[in-house]
Write a protein that holds these residues in place. Structure first.
Motif, PDB file in Angstrom:
ATOM      1  N   SER A 157       0.829  -1.195   0.000  1.00  0.00           N
ATOM      2  CA  SER A 157       0.000   0.000   0.000  1.00  0.00           C
ATOM      3  C   SER A 157       0.875   1.260   0.000  1.00  0.00           C
ATOM      4  O   SER A 157       2.003   1.250   0.515  1.00  0.00           O
ATOM      5  CB  SER A 157      -0.907   0.008   1.230  1.00  0.00           C
ATOM      6  N   PRO A 158       0.372   2.372  -0.559  1.00  0.00           N
ATOM      7  CA  PRO A 158       1.115   3.640  -0.533  1.00  0.00           C
ATOM      8  C   PRO A 158       1.410   4.124   0.888  1.00  0.00           C
ATOM      9  O   PRO A 158       2.413   4.809   1.117  1.00  0.00           O
ATOM     10  CB  PRO A 158       0.194   4.604  -1.264  1.00  0.00           C
ATOM     11  N   PHE A 159       0.540   3.770   1.830  1.00  0.00           N
ATOM     12  CA  PHE A 159       0.745   4.203   3.224  1.00  0.00           C
ATOM     13  C   PHE A 159       2.048   3.630   3.790  1.00  0.00           C
ATOM     14  O   PHE A 159       2.819   4.345   4.435  1.00  0.00           O
ATOM     15  CB  PHE A 159      -0.442   3.758   4.078  1.00  0.00           C
ATOM     16  N   CYS A 160       2.285   2.350   3.565  1.00  0.00           N
ATOM     17  CA  CYS A 160       3.510   1.715   4.079  1.00  0.00           C
ATOM     18  C   CYS A 160       4.750   2.306   3.424  1.00  0.00           C
ATOM     19  O   CYS A 160       5.776   2.512   4.076  1.00  0.00           O
ATOM     20  CB  CYS A 160       3.454   0.206   3.853  1.00  0.00           C
ATOM     21  N   CYS A 162       5.019   5.346   2.204  1.00  0.00           N
ATOM     22  CA  CYS A 162       5.189   6.689   2.756  1.00  0.00           C
ATOM     23  C   CYS A 162       5.760   6.630   4.169  1.00  0.00           C
ATOM     24  O   CYS A 162       6.624   7.439   4.543  1.00  0.00           O
ATOM     25  CB  CYS A 162       3.849   7.403   2.753  1.00  0.00           C
ATOM     26  N   LEU A 163       5.314   5.651   4.944  1.00  0.00           N
ATOM     27  CA  LEU A 163       5.811   5.486   6.308  1.00  0.00           C
ATOM     28  C   LEU A 163       7.301   5.162   6.310  1.00  0.00           C
ATOM     29  O   LEU A 163       8.063   5.668   7.147  1.00  0.00           O
ATOM     30  CB  LEU A 163       5.027   4.375   7.012  1.00  0.00           C
ATOM     31  N   MET A 164       7.717   4.327   5.360  1.00  0.00           N
ATOM     32  CA  MET A 164       9.138   3.985   5.265  1.00  0.00           C
ATOM     33  C   MET A 164       9.973   5.219   4.923  1.00  0.00           C
ATOM     34  O   MET A 164      11.036   5.450   5.496  1.00  0.00           O
ATOM     35  CB  MET A 164       9.346   2.902   4.207  1.00  0.00           C
ATOM     36  N   TYR A 165       9.490   6.047   3.991  1.00  0.00           N
ATOM     37  CA  TYR A 165      10.211   7.260   3.620  1.00  0.00           C
ATOM     38  C   TYR A 165      10.343   8.204   4.808  1.00  0.00           C
ATOM     39  O   TYR A 165      11.417   8.794   5.032  1.00  0.00           O
ATOM     40  CB  TYR A 165       9.490   7.973   2.472  1.00  0.00           C
TER      41      TYR A 165
END
Length: 350
Positions: A157-160, A162-165
């Motif tokens: 998912s894009p959320f994961c 983004c969280l990694m970034y």
């Protein structure tokens, strides 16, 4: 030409004077995180990357170990050469020089606290901590994210992503704040250190197949050429009436306690360490032929732990009282042998 140089020099000094206020702000406002800043600067320094954290990553995967060690060795060598060729001043040096220079009319009204970790003896640009740590975090995060991407659908998912970034950015910023708080680097040195690290890593990833396929003879010749280049820079600086050990003299001049200074952080030692690691990689070349055996976690843990325990003992036995040449030769051989065993021979016992 002299007018242009005078304008450039004035603008440069003005920029550094303004950046000193950032270091002062960090020391005043971020004292609550002092243990964290010390951890980032002491435990996550480049030498510990090679001796502790990269081998720890090797417990989980030989592929990660090889990729990390090769990339960070090349990038650390680039950093050492830049500091050897054109060292830049550090905050405490610049501040003390401004007050000691009678020709400077406007003294920066800044108060910086010095400590043991402030006694660096290499140039400030680019920040070696920021450069190597940024590369380390990016490589480790990419391996981890790809592994989770393959195993867990939720990680796609894009959320994961983004969280990694955000996590990567947060850790890199913490390293910057650590260097600013300890007054060891200016802000631009930290930012450019991470930027240069990212650009160098991008170049490495784009040519990784070529680098891993180089035969041993070519790789060893390249390392010998780099060693000759480092020696040539020394004699060129002497011919140009430039002090090759300027940064070391600045460290001794402005460090509050000379006993805080260490042999292990001098520019020459950094070059010898990195060239030793490169020689170990060169002797293990071509790297694409390095064995990637699958073995149990505990077996890899025991073997890597034994190797690093022996390496730790050898580091403590460094011949610091036997003269500069013996000291550097010993460190070069130790780093080359450690890298060669870690990359090529230890995997045979997995």
């Amino acid at each position: 030409m002299e007018t242009i140089m005078h304008v450039v020099s004035g603008a440069y000094n003005t920029t550094l004077s303004r950046e000193l206020f950032i270091n002062e702000w960090a020391q005043e406002r971020l004292s609550f995180g002092k243990p964290l800043w010390h951890f980032f600067s002491v435990q996550l320094e480049p030498s510990n990357m090679f001796n502790i954290f990269i081998p720890l990553c090797g417990i989980f995967s030989q592929e990660i170990l090889l990729h990390l060690f090769t990339a960070i060795t090349l990038i650390s060598t680039l950093n050492s050469f830049e500091k050897w060729i054109c060292p830049e001043t550090r905050p405490l040096w610049f501040l003390r020089e401004q007050y000691a220079n009678r020709r400077v009319l406007k003294k920066p009204k800044v108060a910086l606290e010095s400590n043991q970790l402030s006694c660096e003896v290499t140039g400030g640009l680019p920040c070696a901590h920021s450069m190597t740590f940024t590369v380390f975090v990016l490589i480790l995060a990419s391996f981890f994210f790809v592994r989770c991407w393959d195993r867990f659908v939720s990680w796609r998912s894009p959320f994961c992503r983004c969280l990694m970034y955000l996590l990567i950015i947060g850790m890199v910023v913490c390293m910057w704040l650590s260097r600013l708080y300890l007054a060891t680097e200016f802000l631009h040195q930290c930012i450019l250190g991470s930027y240069f690290g990212i650009r160098a890593l991008s170049t490495f990833e784009g040519h990784v197949k070529y680098l891993f396929s180089r035969p041993r003879g070519n790789a060893v010749s390249t390392v010998c050429f780099l060693g000759g280049l480092a020696v040539s820079v020394y004699f060129v600086k002497l011919q140009l009436n430039m002090d090759p050990h300027w940064s070391v003299r600045e460290g001794f001049k402005w460090c509050p306690e000379p006993t805080y200074l260490r042999h292990e952080v001098t520019p020459v030692f950094g070059l010898v360490r990195d060239l030793g690691n490169l020689m170990g990689l060169a002797l293990a070349s071509p790297l694409y032929k390095v064995e990637m055996k699958q073995s149990s976690f505990w077996r890899r843990c025991r073997l890597l732990g034994l190797l690093e325990f022996v390496n730790y003992g050898l580091r403590l036995s460094t011949m610091k009282q036997s003269g500069r040449f013996a000291f550097l030769a010993y460190e070069f051989i130790r780093n080359a042998a450690h890298t060669l065993v870690l990359i090529k021979y230890l995997p045979k016992f997995y």
